[in-house]
Scaffold this motif. Structure first.
Motif, PDB file in Angstrom:
ATOM      1  N   GLU A 184      -1.686  15.497   9.192  1.00  0.00           N
ATOM      2  CA  GLU A 184      -1.065  16.146   8.036  1.00  0.00           C
ATOM      3  C   GLU A 184       0.361  15.650   7.837  1.00  0.00           C
ATOM      4  N   TYR A 185       1.087  15.464   8.935  1.00  0.00           N
ATOM      5  CA  TYR A 185       2.451  14.945   8.859  1.00  0.00           C
ATOM      6  C   TYR A 185       2.467  13.541   8.243  1.00  0.00           C
ATOM      7  N   GLN A 186       1.567  12.677   8.688  1.00  0.00           N
ATOM      8  CA  GLN A 186       1.493  11.322   8.133  1.00  0.00           C
ATOM      9  C   GLN A 186       1.110  11.347   6.661  1.00  0.00           C
ATOM     10  N   ARG A 187       0.196  12.254   6.291  1.00  0.00           N
ATOM     11  CA  ARG A 187      -0.191  12.375   4.882  1.00  0.00           C
ATOM     12  C   ARG A 187       1.007  12.779   4.034  1.00  0.00           C
ATOM     13  N   MET A 188       1.786  13.733   4.523  1.00  0.00           N
ATOM     14  CA  MET A 188       2.970  14.189   3.790  1.00  0.00           C
ATOM     15  C   MET A 188       4.011  13.082   3.663  1.00  0.00           C
ATOM     16  N   ARG A 189       4.191  12.314   4.742  1.00  0.00           N
ATOM     17  CA  ARG A 189       5.156  11.202   4.685  1.00  0.00           C
ATOM     18  C   ARG A 189       4.720  10.144   3.680  1.00  0.00           C
ATOM     19  N   ALA A 190       3.432   9.832   3.663  1.00  0.00           N
ATOM     20  CA  ALA A 190       2.917   8.826   2.729  1.00  0.00           C
ATOM     21  C   ALA A 190       3.070   9.303   1.293  1.00  0.00           C
ATOM     22  N   ALA A 191       2.795  10.584   1.045  1.00  0.00           N
ATOM     23  CA  ALA A 191       2.942  11.128  -0.307  1.00  0.00           C
ATOM     24  C   ALA A 191       4.400  11.089  -0.752  1.00  0.00           C
ATOM     25  N   ALA A 192       5.313  11.394   0.157  1.00  0.00           N
ATOM     26  CA  ALA A 192       6.738  11.354  -0.184  1.00  0.00           C
ATOM     27  C   ALA A 192       7.184   9.925  -0.465  1.00  0.00           C
ATOM     28  N   ALA A 193       6.667   8.963   0.303  1.00  0.00           N
ATOM     29  CA  ALA A 193       7.033   7.562   0.095  1.00  0.00           C
ATOM     30  C   ALA A 193       6.521   7.056  -1.247  1.00  0.00           C
ATOM     31  N   GLU A 194       5.352   7.519  -1.682  1.00  0.00           N
ATOM     32  CA  GLU A 194       4.815   7.108  -2.982  1.00  0.00           C
ATOM     33  C   GLU A 194       5.685   7.622  -4.122  1.00  0.00           C
ATOM     34  N   LYS A 195       6.168   8.860  -3.998  1.00  0.00           N
ATOM     35  CA  LYS A 195       7.009   9.440  -5.054  1.00  0.00           C
ATOM     36  C   LYS A 195       8.358   8.746  -5.145  1.00  0.00           C
ATOM     37  N   ARG A 196       8.858   8.320  -4.002  1.00  0.00           N
ATOM     38  CA  ARG A 196      10.174   7.708  -3.957  1.00  0.00           C
ATOM     39  C   ARG A 196      10.061   6.280  -4.456  1.00  0.00           C
ATOM     40  N   GLY A 197      10.834   5.941  -5.438  1.00  0.00           N
ATOM     41  CA  GLY A 197      10.825   4.582  -5.956  1.00  0.00           C
ATOM     42  C   GLY A 197      11.646   3.664  -5.070  1.00  0.00           C
ATOM     43  N   SER A 198      11.724   2.420  -5.442  1.00  0.00           N
ATOM     44  CA  SER A 198      12.516   1.485  -4.669  1.00  0.00           C
ATOM     45  C   SER A 198      14.000   1.732  -4.914  1.00  0.00           C
ATOM     46  N   PHE A 199      14.817   1.268  -4.007  1.00  0.00           N
ATOM     47  CA  PHE A 199      16.261   1.431  -4.148  1.00  0.00           C
ATOM     48  C   PHE A 199      16.772   0.669  -5.360  1.00  0.00           C
ATOM     49  N   ILE A 200      16.197  -0.479  -5.627  1.00  0.00           N
ATOM     50  CA  ILE A 200      16.610  -1.273  -6.800  1.00  0.00           C
ATOM     51  C   ILE A 200      16.304  -0.502  -8.080  1.00  0.00           C
ATOM     52  N   ALA A 201      15.135   0.108  -8.168  1.00  0.00           N
ATOM     53  CA  ALA A 201      14.799   0.909  -9.354  1.00  0.00           C
ATOM     54  C   ALA A 201      15.762   2.075  -9.502  1.00  0.00           C
ATOM     55  N   HIS A 202      16.142   2.670  -8.395  1.00  0.00           N
ATOM     56  CA  HIS A 202      17.109   3.773  -8.427  1.00  0.00           C
ATOM     57  C   HIS A 202      18.441   3.301  -9.008  1.00  0.00           C
ATOM     58  N   LEU A 203      18.918   2.155  -8.562  1.00  0.00           N
ATOM     59  CA  LEU A 203      20.187   1.631  -9.082  1.00  0.00           C
ATOM     60  C   LEU A 203      20.088   1.287 -10.565  1.00  0.00           C
ATOM     61  N   LEU A 204      18.947   0.745 -10.977  1.00  0.00           N
ATOM     62  CA  LEU A 204      18.780   0.373 -12.382  1.00  0.00           C
ATOM     63  C   LEU A 204      18.659   1.592 -13.286  1.00  0.00           C
ATOM     64  N   ASP A 205      18.352   2.743 -12.741  1.00  0.00           N
ATOM     65  CA  ASP A 205      18.245   3.969 -13.530  1.00  0.00           C
ATOM     66  C   ASP A 205      19.597   4.598 -13.851  1.00  0.00           C
ATOM     67  N   PHE A 206      20.670   4.106 -13.245  1.00  0.00           N
ATOM     68  CA  PHE A 206      21.980   4.666 -13.541  1.00  0.00           C
ATOM     69  C   PHE A 206      22.343   4.397 -14.999  1.00  0.00           C
ATOM     70  N   PRO A 207      23.096   5.320 -15.612  1.00  0.00           N
ATOM     71  CA  PRO A 207      23.477   5.119 -17.011  1.00  0.00           C
ATOM     72  C   PRO A 207      24.372   3.886 -17.155  1.00  0.00           C
ATOM     73  N   ALA A 208      24.252   3.212 -18.298  1.00  0.00           N
ATOM     74  CA  ALA A 208      25.008   1.988 -18.531  1.00  0.00           C
ATOM     75  C   ALA A 208      26.433   2.273 -18.997  1.00  0.00           C
ATOM     76  N   GLU A 209      26.710   3.504 -19.441  1.00  0.00           N
ATOM     77  CA  GLU A 209      28.052   3.821 -19.920  1.00  0.00           C
ATOM     78  C   GLU A 209      29.033   3.842 -18.758  1.00  0.00           C
ATOM     79  N   PRO A 210      30.265   3.403 -18.994  1.00  0.00           N
ATOM     80  CA  PRO A 210      31.252   3.473 -17.915  1.00  0.00           C
ATOM     81  C   PRO A 210      31.591   4.931 -17.605  1.00  0.00           C
ATOM     82  N   SER A 211      31.932   5.177 -16.394  1.00  0.00           N
ATOM     83  CA  SER A 211      32.262   6.545 -16.012  1.00  0.00           C
ATOM     84  C   SER A 211      33.616   6.923 -16.591  1.00  0.00           C
TER      85      SER A 211
END
Length: 80
Positions: free
Chosen positions: A41-68
């Motif tokens: 069950e623990y491994q199943r939960m870890r695999a499900a969490a990993a599927e939901k989590r996108g790649s780090f590159i996708a995370h960075l590309l999701d940041f807004p393009a406007e300057p802070s």
């Protein structure tokens, strides 16, 4: 739900129930402390969490393009 003392005294029963697919909650001083679950069950939960989590590159590309709003702030003058 098990108290910590009961879980220690009957650990085999806690493990058997977890292996049967029933996660076992353990309390300490009346407050929820841990959950015992099967390795499968623990491994199943870890695999499900990993599927939901996108790649780090996708995370960075999701940041807004406007300057802070802080981008225009300049540090103060300091005299030594």
């Amino acid at each position: 739900m098990w108290t910590l003392q009961d879980a220690k005294n009957r650990f085999s029963a806690v493990v058997d129930a977890a292996l049967a697919g029933q996660p076992q909650q353990v309390t300490r001083r009346g407050k929820p402390a841990v959950v015992v679950l099967s390795a499968a069950e623990y491994q199943r939960m870890r695999a499900a969490a990993a599927e939901k989590r996108g790649s780090f590159i996708a995370h960075l590309l999701d940041f807004p393009a406007e300057p802070s709003p802080r981008a225009g702030i300049r540090p103060r003058e300091v005299n030594f």
